[in-house]
Design a protein around this motif. Structure first.
Motif, PDB file in Angstrom:
ATOM      1  N   ASP A 182       0.804  -1.223   0.000  1.00  0.00           N
ATOM      2  CA  ASP A 182       0.000   0.000   0.000  1.00  0.00           C
ATOM      3  C   ASP A 182       0.838   1.274   0.000  1.00  0.00           C
ATOM      4  O   ASP A 182       0.332   2.364   0.297  1.00  0.00           O
ATOM      5  CB  ASP A 182      -0.948   0.003   1.198  1.00  0.00           C
ATOM      6  CG  ASP A 182      -0.207   0.105   2.534  1.00  0.00           C
ATOM      7  OD1 ASP A 182       0.997  -0.207   2.564  1.00  0.00           O
ATOM      8  OD2 ASP A 182      -0.828   0.494   3.546  1.00  0.00           O
ATOM      9  N   ALA A 183       2.125   1.158  -0.326  1.00  0.00           N
ATOM     10  CA  ALA A 183       3.030   2.316  -0.227  1.00  0.00           C
ATOM     11  C   ALA A 183       2.605   3.462  -1.140  1.00  0.00           C
ATOM     12  O   ALA A 183       2.576   4.628  -0.726  1.00  0.00           O
ATOM     13  CB  ALA A 183       4.460   1.892  -0.553  1.00  0.00           C
ATOM     14  N   LEU A 184       2.271   3.166  -2.400  1.00  0.00           N
ATOM     15  CA  LEU A 184       1.869   4.230  -3.327  1.00  0.00           C
ATOM     16  C   LEU A 184       0.594   4.919  -2.854  1.00  0.00           C
ATOM     17  O   LEU A 184       0.437   6.131  -3.022  1.00  0.00           O
ATOM     18  CB  LEU A 184       1.678   3.669  -4.736  1.00  0.00           C
ATOM     19  CG  LEU A 184       2.944   3.472  -5.566  1.00  0.00           C
ATOM     20  CD1 LEU A 184       2.604   2.845  -6.912  1.00  0.00           C
ATOM     21  CD2 LEU A 184       3.677   4.791  -5.786  1.00  0.00           C
ATOM     22  N   GLY A 185      -0.306   4.151  -2.254  1.00  0.00           N
ATOM     23  CA  GLY A 185      -1.533   4.739  -1.732  1.00  0.00           C
ATOM     24  C   GLY A 185      -1.259   5.719  -0.610  1.00  0.00           C
ATOM     25  O   GLY A 185      -1.858   6.807  -0.546  1.00  0.00           O
ATOM     26  N   ARG A 186      -0.346   5.351   0.285  1.00  0.00           N
ATOM     27  CA  ARG A 186       0.025   6.263   1.381  1.00  0.00           C
ATOM     28  C   ARG A 186       0.617   7.560   0.827  1.00  0.00           C
ATOM     29  O   ARG A 186       0.295   8.657   1.292  1.00  0.00           O
ATOM     30  CB  ARG A 186       1.058   5.602   2.283  1.00  0.00           C
ATOM     31  CG  ARG A 186       0.567   4.428   3.092  1.00  0.00           C
ATOM     32  CD  ARG A 186       1.652   4.028   4.074  1.00  0.00           C
ATOM     33  NE  ARG A 186       1.337   2.805   4.785  1.00  0.00           N
ATOM     34  CZ  ARG A 186       1.890   2.450   5.929  1.00  0.00           C
ATOM     35  NH1 ARG A 186       2.789   3.246   6.493  1.00  0.00           N
ATOM     36  NH2 ARG A 186       1.572   1.321   6.520  1.00  0.00           N
ATOM     37  N   TYR A 187       1.506   7.408  -0.152  1.00  0.00           N
ATOM     38  CA  TYR A 187       2.157   8.580  -0.746  1.00  0.00           C
ATOM     39  C   TYR A 187       1.132   9.444  -1.484  1.00  0.00           C
ATOM     40  O   TYR A 187       1.188  10.678  -1.415  1.00  0.00           O
ATOM     41  CB  TYR A 187       3.269   8.116  -1.677  1.00  0.00           C
ATOM     42  CG  TYR A 187       4.019   9.218  -2.382  1.00  0.00           C
ATOM     43  CD1 TYR A 187       4.492  10.330  -1.699  1.00  0.00           C
ATOM     44  CD2 TYR A 187       4.274   9.137  -3.756  1.00  0.00           C
ATOM     45  CE1 TYR A 187       5.182  11.339  -2.355  1.00  0.00           C
ATOM     46  CE2 TYR A 187       4.969  10.124  -4.417  1.00  0.00           C
ATOM     47  CZ  TYR A 187       5.418  11.230  -3.713  1.00  0.00           C
ATOM     48  OH  TYR A 187       6.096  12.221  -4.371  1.00  0.00           O
ATOM     49  N   ALA A 188       0.178   8.817  -2.166  1.00  0.00           N
ATOM     50  CA  ALA A 188      -0.855   9.560  -2.894  1.00  0.00           C
ATOM     51  C   ALA A 188      -1.695  10.404  -1.935  1.00  0.00           C
ATOM     52  O   ALA A 188      -2.014  11.566  -2.224  1.00  0.00           O
ATOM     53  CB  ALA A 188      -1.747   8.599  -3.676  1.00  0.00           C
ATOM     54  N   VAL A 189      -2.059   9.836  -0.800  1.00  0.00           N
ATOM     55  CA  VAL A 189      -2.829  10.581   0.206  1.00  0.00           C
ATOM     56  C   VAL A 189      -2.032  11.795   0.684  1.00  0.00           C
ATOM     57  O   VAL A 189      -2.562  12.902   0.844  1.00  0.00           O
ATOM     58  CB  VAL A 189      -3.209   9.675   1.398  1.00  0.00           C
ATOM     59  CG1 VAL A 189      -3.796  10.495   2.536  1.00  0.00           C
ATOM     60  CG2 VAL A 189      -4.198   8.605   0.950  1.00  0.00           C
ATOM     61  N   HIS A 190      -0.740  11.582   0.902  1.00  0.00           N
ATOM     62  CA  HIS A 190       0.131  12.690   1.325  1.00  0.00           C
ATOM     63  C   HIS A 190       0.156  13.783   0.262  1.00  0.00           C
ATOM     64  O   HIS A 190       0.009  14.980   0.587  1.00  0.00           O
ATOM     65  CB  HIS A 190       1.541  12.164   1.576  1.00  0.00           C
ATOM     66  CG  HIS A 190       2.591  13.225   1.629  1.00  0.00           C
ATOM     67  ND1 HIS A 190       2.660  14.173   2.620  1.00  0.00           N
ATOM     68  CD2 HIS A 190       3.621  13.505   0.773  1.00  0.00           C
ATOM     69  CE1 HIS A 190       3.679  14.976   2.409  1.00  0.00           C
ATOM     70  NE2 HIS A 190       4.274  14.603   1.291  1.00  0.00           N
ATOM     71  N   LEU A 191       0.323  13.410  -0.997  1.00  0.00           N
ATOM     72  CA  LEU A 191       0.391  14.407  -2.071  1.00  0.00           C
ATOM     73  C   LEU A 191      -0.906  15.211  -2.154  1.00  0.00           C
ATOM     74  O   LEU A 191      -0.886  16.444  -2.263  1.00  0.00           O
ATOM     75  CB  LEU A 191       0.660  13.720  -3.410  1.00  0.00           C
ATOM     76  CG  LEU A 191       2.072  13.193  -3.648  1.00  0.00           C
ATOM     77  CD1 LEU A 191       2.133  12.391  -4.951  1.00  0.00           C
ATOM     78  CD2 LEU A 191       3.090  14.341  -3.700  1.00  0.00           C
ATOM     79  N   LYS A 192      -2.043  14.531  -2.090  1.00  0.00           N
ATOM     80  CA  LYS A 192      -3.332  15.221  -2.227  1.00  0.00           C
ATOM     81  C   LYS A 192      -3.608  16.159  -1.058  1.00  0.00           C
ATOM     82  O   LYS A 192      -4.450  17.063  -1.169  1.00  0.00           O
ATOM     83  CB  LYS A 192      -4.454  14.197  -2.380  1.00  0.00           C
ATOM     84  CG  LYS A 192      -4.464  13.539  -3.762  1.00  0.00           C
ATOM     85  CD  LYS A 192      -5.692  12.684  -3.999  1.00  0.00           C
ATOM     86  CE  LYS A 192      -5.653  11.416  -3.204  1.00  0.00           C
ATOM     87  NZ  LYS A 192      -6.788  10.510  -3.565  1.00  0.00           N
ATOM     88  N   SER A 193      -2.879  15.991   0.043  1.00  0.00           N
ATOM     89  CA  SER A 193      -3.095  16.865   1.198  1.00  0.00           C
ATOM     90  C   SER A 193      -2.648  18.302   0.929  1.00  0.00           C
ATOM     91  O   SER A 193      -3.002  19.216   1.693  1.00  0.00           O
ATOM     92  CB  SER A 193      -2.356  16.324   2.423  1.00  0.00           C
ATOM     93  OG  SER A 193      -0.942  16.498   2.301  1.00  0.00           O
ATOM     94  N   VAL A 194      -1.881  18.536  -0.142  1.00  0.00           N
ATOM     95  CA  VAL A 194      -1.458  19.907  -0.458  1.00  0.00           C
ATOM     96  C   VAL A 194      -2.567  20.679  -1.168  1.00  0.00           C
ATOM     97  O   VAL A 194      -2.487  21.900  -1.305  1.00  0.00           O
ATOM     98  CB  VAL A 194      -0.163  19.940  -1.317  1.00  0.00           C
ATOM     99  CG1 VAL A 194       0.905  19.085  -0.697  1.00  0.00           C
ATOM    100  CG2 VAL A 194      -0.420  19.530  -2.750  1.00  0.00           C
ATOM    101  N   VAL A 195      -3.590  19.977  -1.635  1.00  0.00           N
ATOM    102  CA  VAL A 195      -4.708  20.622  -2.324  1.00  0.00           C
ATOM    103  C   VAL A 195      -5.840  20.829  -1.319  1.00  0.00           C
ATOM    104  O   VAL A 195      -6.282  19.862  -0.686  1.00  0.00           O
ATOM    105  CB  VAL A 195      -5.200  19.761  -3.504  1.00  0.00           C
ATOM    106  CG1 VAL A 195      -6.357  20.457  -4.224  1.00  0.00           C
ATOM    107  CG2 VAL A 195      -4.059  19.473  -4.467  1.00  0.00           C
ATOM    108  N   PRO A 196      -6.326  22.052  -1.140  1.00  0.00           N
ATOM    109  CA  PRO A 196      -7.407  22.290  -0.183  1.00  0.00           C
ATOM    110  C   PRO A 196      -8.598  21.371  -0.448  1.00  0.00           C
ATOM    111  O   PRO A 196      -8.953  21.140  -1.617  1.00  0.00           O
ATOM    112  CB  PRO A 196      -7.777  23.758  -0.429  1.00  0.00           C
ATOM    113  CG  PRO A 196      -6.534  24.378  -0.991  1.00  0.00           C
ATOM    114  CD  PRO A 196      -5.890  23.304  -1.814  1.00  0.00           C
TER     115      PRO A 196
END
Length: 449
Positions: A155-169
């Motif tokens: 699930d590593a890519l999923g964790r990273y994707a959630v982190h990336l999307k956190s920069v978008v309000p």
């Protein structure tokens, strides 16, 4: 003592020294020894890009780490900033990336992150080299039940994707945006298009079919004309080109204008200042940063701090000066509130966010500042001799300094990642910059070819 590390880890042609499995095995052992935690079972994560030789070094590093009693968690293909994030997020003791970034497929490299997701300082790299070449170090190893184990993380890519999307309000999405994304057949080939689509953009993927041999091949951040063609043909709002490991970005706007790292830093600096988000008046660049950006920032009440080339030096200065924004002309952009290293996808998401918030096309902000003419020449060499061993070159640079004074800025350095010398000349006119750069490049060719 022998040196292995350059400006961004260890790098070279795969299966030729120093990028051989024997050295990778010893790097694994040294990293395991250096970062082993005696209070709990140590764990180190390993990620890689899409190069064929990644299998070779993944196995060698894993063997070295396990021999020191460290558990290894294999992530598979993932952008370099993804490993920086996951190392801290998974509470690992260290993280390792197998990648040669923007280099051709036949090269590879090893980058190491500490438990907070930061690239190692020079002194820790020297320690690793000392361990590797020490005769006594071979006696250090785990025995019996203390040998490390290996796990695969799904699930590593999923964790990273959630982190990336956190920069978008959370109240904002990218509906209505048409974005072209060139992933260089590298580590972003899956997560890049996916995350843009999940945020609502209409995505036009390019070079997202890695085969182990085509990473960075006439595509990606070093070849932005490929995504430029796509932007103009499909009438897109934005074109993004990433490099093989996803830590740098090149941008094409809706009119086909190219945005380098300096352009992006200018735009983000203004945006962050307007939002009141800057944590200090400092913006960090490198010795390569255009003087035009420095003067632009001064007019905005901000100050540019320069470091040696390499995003880890930029990050070190950002930490020291409490800077939120930093980066390199080459396209490594660091937002210190969300990342500890350059992150091309994170930068792209923040850029798209600005376009949606402002309701404008990126071309309406171009050019963000007036640049000084700058010429960069890369010279392939047989041997990267120190500058001190090329007296003809040093004497000519000194003569030019006396003759031209502050009207010309000259920077000459060996590449830390390739067998090349780089000559950068910045002047008041393009003709003068080109003339001086070509003269100095010819001196290097005479002495080193």
């Amino acid at each position: 003592m022998k040196r292995l590390f350059g400006t961004d880890g260890i790098r070279g042609e795969a299966n030729l020294y120093p990028m051989i499995p024997e050295i990778a095995l010893q790097v694994g052992r040294a990293v395991g020894y250096l970062f082993k935690n005696h209070h709990h079972q140590s764990k180190i994560i390993i990620g890689k890009d899409t190069r064929l030789s990644g299998y070779l070094f993944e196995s060698a590093l894993t063997a070295g780490l396990c021999s020191m009693g460290v558990n290894v968690y294999l992530i598979g293909p993932i952008p370099t900033p993804g490993i920086a994030f996951l190392t801290k997020d998974m509470r690992a003791d260290a993280g390792i990336v197998i990648s040669a970034s923007h280099n051709p497929y036949y090269d590879n490299g090893i980058k190491i992150f500490d438990n907070n997701g930061f690239k190692l300082p020079d002194e820790l790299e020297r320690k690793i080299e000392k361990f590797i070449f020490s005769e006594n170090f071979s006696e250090e190893r785990a025995l019996k039940e203390k040998v490390g184990r290996v796990f695969r993380i799904k699930d590593a890519l999923g964790r990273y994707a959630v982190h990336l999307k956190s920069v978008v309000p959370p109240y904002l999405n990218f509906e209505g945006l048409k974005i072209g994304i060139d992933c260089a057949n590298g580590a972003c080939y899956h997560i890049g298009p996916l995350i843009m689509e999940e945020l609502g953009a209409k995505v036009y993927p390019l070079y997202c079919e890695p085969n182990g041999l085509n990473i960075n091949e006439n595509c990606g951040a070093l070849y932005p004309n490929e995504v430029k063609k796509l932007v103009l043909e499909k009438n897109l709002h934005l074109g993004i080109a990433l490099d093989g490991d996803g830590d740098r970005i090149a941008v094409i706007d809706d009119k086909g204008n190219f945005w380098d790292g300096d352009d992006l830093i200018a735009l983000f600096a203004l945006y962050l200042k307007e939002k009141g988000l800057l944590t200090s008046p400092y913006i960090v660049g490198t010795v390569m940063t255009n003087q035009g950006l420095e003067k632009f920032l001064e007019k905005e009440g901000l100050k540019l701090i320069r470091t040696p080339v390499g995003d880890r030096y930029v990050v070190m200065s950002m930490r020291e000066n409490k800077a939120l924004l930093g980066g390199e002309t080459s396209g490594h952009i660091i937002f210190f509130d969300k990342a500890t290293t350059g992150d091309g996808l994170l930068c792209a998401l923040r850029l798209a966010t600005i376009l949606i918030e402002k309701g404008k096309n990126l071309s309406e902000f171009h050019p963000p500042f007036e640049k000084f003419p700058q010429v960069l020449i890369n010279i392939q060499v047989k041997e990267k001799k120190p500058l001190e061993e090329i007296p003809e070159l040093l004497n000519r640079v000194e003569d030019l300094g006396k003759k031209l004074g502050k009207t010309v800025r000259i920077l000459i350095r060996p590449s830390g990642t390739e067998p090349k010398y780089r000559v950068m000349v910045e002047a008041l006119s393009e003709d003068l910059a080109k003339e001086v750069a070509e003269e100095l490049a010819e001196i290097i060719r005479r002495n080193l070819l």
